[in-house]
Design an enzyme around this catalytic site. Structure first.
Site, PDB file in Angstrom:
ATOM      1  N   HIS A   1       4.828  -5.663  -4.203  1.00 38.75           N
ATOM      2  CA  HIS A   1       5.043  -4.674  -3.148  1.00 38.75           C
ATOM      3  C   HIS A   1       3.705  -4.308  -2.533  1.00 38.75           C
ATOM      4  O   HIS A   1       2.688  -4.280  -3.218  1.00 38.75           O
ATOM      5  CB  HIS A   1       5.708  -3.419  -3.735  1.00 38.75           C
ATOM      6  CG  HIS A   1       6.508  -2.654  -2.744  1.00 38.75           C
ATOM      7  ND1 HIS A   1       7.845  -2.893  -2.519  1.00 38.75           N
ATOM      8  CD2 HIS A   1       6.163  -1.659  -1.879  1.00 38.75           C
ATOM      9  CE1 HIS A   1       8.294  -2.070  -1.596  1.00 38.75           C
ATOM     10  NE2 HIS A   1       7.284  -1.314  -1.173  1.00 38.75           N
TER      11      HIS A   1
ATOM     12  N   ASP B   1      15.100   7.337  -2.325  1.00 41.31           N
ATOM     13  CA  ASP B   1      13.928   6.832  -1.590  1.00 41.31           C
ATOM     14  C   ASP B   1      14.323   6.408  -0.187  1.00 41.31           C
ATOM     15  O   ASP B   1      13.592   6.643   0.772  1.00 41.31           O
ATOM     16  CB  ASP B   1      13.260   5.673  -2.325  1.00 41.31           C
ATOM     17  CG  ASP B   1      12.115   5.111  -1.485  1.00 41.31           C
ATOM     18  OD1 ASP B   1      11.198   5.887  -1.151  1.00 41.31           O
ATOM     19  OD2 ASP B   1      12.150   3.930  -1.123  1.00 41.31           O
TER      20      ASP B   1
ATOM     21  N   ARG C   1      10.362  10.694   6.054  1.00 40.20           N
ATOM     22  CA  ARG C   1       8.885  10.717   6.142  1.00 40.20           C
ATOM     23  C   ARG C   1       8.420  10.029   7.404  1.00 40.20           C
ATOM     24  O   ARG C   1       7.472  10.461   8.061  1.00 40.20           O
ATOM     25  CB  ARG C   1       8.279   9.990   4.932  1.00 40.20           C
ATOM     26  CG  ARG C   1       8.289  10.795   3.658  1.00 40.20           C
ATOM     27  CD  ARG C   1       7.926   9.902   2.477  1.00 40.20           C
ATOM     28  NE  ARG C   1       6.638   9.270   2.631  1.00 40.20           N
ATOM     29  CZ  ARG C   1       6.314   8.091   2.083  1.00 40.20           C
ATOM     30  NH1 ARG C   1       7.167   7.436   1.332  1.00 40.20           N
ATOM     31  NH2 ARG C   1       5.125   7.573   2.272  1.00 40.20           N
TER      32      ARG C   1
ATOM     33  N   SER D   1       7.720   6.517  -3.987  1.00 38.51           N
ATOM     34  CA  SER D   1       8.584   5.648  -3.183  1.00 38.51           C
ATOM     35  C   SER D   1       8.548   4.218  -3.724  1.00 38.51           C
ATOM     36  O   SER D   1       9.594   3.601  -3.975  1.00 38.51           O
ATOM     37  CB  SER D   1       8.094   5.695  -1.724  1.00 38.51           C
ATOM     38  OG  SER D   1       8.606   4.628  -0.987  1.00 38.51           O
TER      39      SER D   1
ATOM     40  N   LYS E   1      11.517   2.345  -6.445  1.00 46.20           N
ATOM     41  CA  LYS E   1      12.222   1.109  -6.038  1.00 46.20           C
ATOM     42  C   LYS E   1      12.000   0.001  -7.057  1.00 46.20           C
ATOM     43  O   LYS E   1      12.909  -0.752  -7.392  1.00 46.20           O
ATOM     44  CB  LYS E   1      11.687   0.620  -4.679  1.00 46.20           C
ATOM     45  CG  LYS E   1      12.259   1.346  -3.500  1.00 46.20           C
ATOM     46  CD  LYS E   1      12.017   0.571  -2.197  1.00 46.20           C
ATOM     47  CE  LYS E   1      10.603   0.696  -1.676  1.00 46.20           C
ATOM     48  NZ  LYS E   1      10.315   1.897  -0.926  1.00 46.20           N
TER      49      LYS E   1
HETATM   50  N1  URA Z   1       5.998   1.133   0.926  1.00 43.72           N
HETATM   51  C1  URA Z   1       6.971   1.891   0.375  1.00 43.72           C
HETATM   52  O1  URA Z   1       7.950   1.365  -0.144  1.00 43.72           O
HETATM   53  N2  URA Z   1       6.841   3.209   0.389  1.00 43.72           N
HETATM   54  C2  URA Z   1       5.784   3.834   0.944  1.00 43.72           C
HETATM   55  O2  URA Z   1       5.730   5.040   0.923  1.00 43.72           O
HETATM   56  C3  URA Z   1       4.764   3.048   1.529  1.00 43.72           C
HETATM   57  C4  URA Z   1       4.901   1.688   1.506  1.00 43.72           C
END
Ligand code: URA
Length: 418
Positions: free
Chosen positions: A81, A160, A167, A182, A186
């Site tokens: 990620h 999220d 956000r 966040s 995930k």
């Molecule tokens: N990627 C995400 O999943 N969340 C964030 O807050 C920033 C980047």
């Protein structure tokens, strides 16, 4: 418990109890509190921050707001990620590379956030590609072809999904507690046991300095440890956009070209750095240089490109678009950006470029906004390149002529040529 008191507590910079955080997440997920109340609390967290314990509690509450996948039957599953960037098409390239080297990839990606792009918006620009698979289908694809890339449409970390969109629309993106919770919620929900995080810093990243990126990395690594997921963080610069294309279809095209062996150098550096660490984490090789070699091979022998096609096909996408990039829709207006100076490009602030691309329609200004997949920017020149007055430094792809002309003017100003 009542939400007004929780908002007031964070507004006054006090520490929230685990039960208060859990109450907020549960009630917001179940729509028992409103978007404006959630927005107030999120903004208070953005302004006043959270301590380590609060961040862990927030992450766990968000992860448990839906199902937690168990992928143990698939063996070692690696996830990746990024904390966000402009022109960041790394997942589209790296996921098939890693899968083509025999490591299952099961990844839940996000949409665009602020001035940064999101993998799901990019994948959805491939006609037919389904990002909302059922959990069974997600697992089945990983079992069958070793890869699946999905969005947050099933019941994984639904809190999220809501907070992320909120956000985005209230300018509460650049925050360590909000980004860490966040991403890690995930990752925990999606079930991978090994995680590589690309923590970006610089103008186009949410962390503007390397020191802040390190703090974010340390926070996420600690959450990884607590949740039993081996996590490593790689810090990468996002001072200027990554690669040359920004915008959804344009980035898919650049990713496909990369997998066919025509990659930009800066993208290649990030791919090799992250990919070699993913292989190491998956137990496929301790030596990072050897791992980089394996990555180069799986690109040059066409296996990574084949894997991308398999992925697209298995998720309902029309693979003929990948085979023939000309089939993708192109924007109505392709406007050249002409340099009004001769010299060297000194800076090209990624945040500005990202904002121009969002204004063209490649990202969202309000959370309900629809993405325009064909618009964006192609950069002909980047930092360190020379340019002569009158030459084309970039192209704007627009579907609205006025917006396109405005983008040309803004991009011209963003290039600092000395
Ligand atoms: N990627 C995400 O999943 N969340 C964030 O807050 C920033 C980047």
């Amino acid at each position: 418990m009542n939400i007004q008191e929780i908002i007031a507590k964070k507004r006054d910079n006090q520490i929230l109890e685990k039960e208060e955080i859990e109450y907020f997440i549960k009630s917001y997920t179940e729509e028992e509190i409103t978007d404006y109340q959630a927005a107030a609390l999120i903004m208070a967290i953005y302004i006043n921050g959270m301590n380590e314990e609060e961040i862990t509690n927030l992450t766990m509450a968000m992860a448990h707001s839906g199902d937690i996948l168990d992928l143990s039957e698939l063996g070692t599953v690696v996830d990746k990620h990024s904390t966000g960037g402009v022109g960041d098409k790394v997942t589209l390239i790296l996921a098939p590379i890693i899968s083509s080297l025999g490591i299952p990839v099961a990844k839940m990606s996000g949409r665009g956030l602020g001035y940064t792009g999101g993998t799901i918006d990019k994948l959805e620009s491939i006609p037919g590609y389904k990002t909302n698979l059922s959990i069974e289908q997600f697992k089945e694809n990983v079992k069958e072809i070793g890869i699946s890339l999905i969005g947050q449409t099933m019941n994984l970390a639904p809190a999220d999904k809501k907070i992320y969109a909120l956000r985005d629309s209230i300018s509460a993106t650049e925050s360590i507690p909000l980004i860490a919770s966040s991403i890690m919620s995930k990752k925990i929900a999606a079930g991978a046991n090994k995680i590589v995080l690309d923590v970006t810093y610089g103008s186009g990243a949410f962390m503007k300095t390397k020191a802040d990126a390190q703090k974010l990395a340390d926070t996420m690594q600690k959450i990884g440890e607590i949740s039993g997921r081996e996590t490593i963080c790689i810090l990468t610069s996002m001072e200027q956009p990554l690669g040359k294309n920004i915008g959804n279809i344009l980035e898919v095209k650049e990713a496909v070209e990369f997998l066919k062996g025509n990659g930009e150098k800066d993208v290649q550096e990030v791919i090799l750095e992250l990919g070699s660490n993913m292989l190491k984490l998956a137990g496929k090789g301790e030596d990072l240089e050897e791992n980089k070699q394996k990555i180069k091979e799986t690109i040059s022998n066409g296996k990574a490109y084949q894997k991308l096609k398999e992925l697209v096909q298995h998720q309902g996408g029309d693979v003929s678009y990948i085979e023939n990039l000309e089939k993708f829709e192109t924007a109505k207006y392709i406007l050249p950006v002409i340099s009004n100076k001769t010299g060297i490009v000194k800076s090209l602030k990624a945040e500005q470029v990202g904002k121009i691309s969002v204004e063209l329609g490649a990202g969202r200004i309000k959370k309900e906004d629809k993405i325009d997949p064909s618009v964006g920017i192609i950069l002909n020149r980047k930092i360190g390149d020379s340019i002569t007055e009158g030459e084309i430094i970039a192209y704007i792809h627009a579907n609205d002529e006025e917006k396109g002309k405005e983008a040309v003017r803004k991009l011209q100003d963003t290039y600092e040529i000395k």
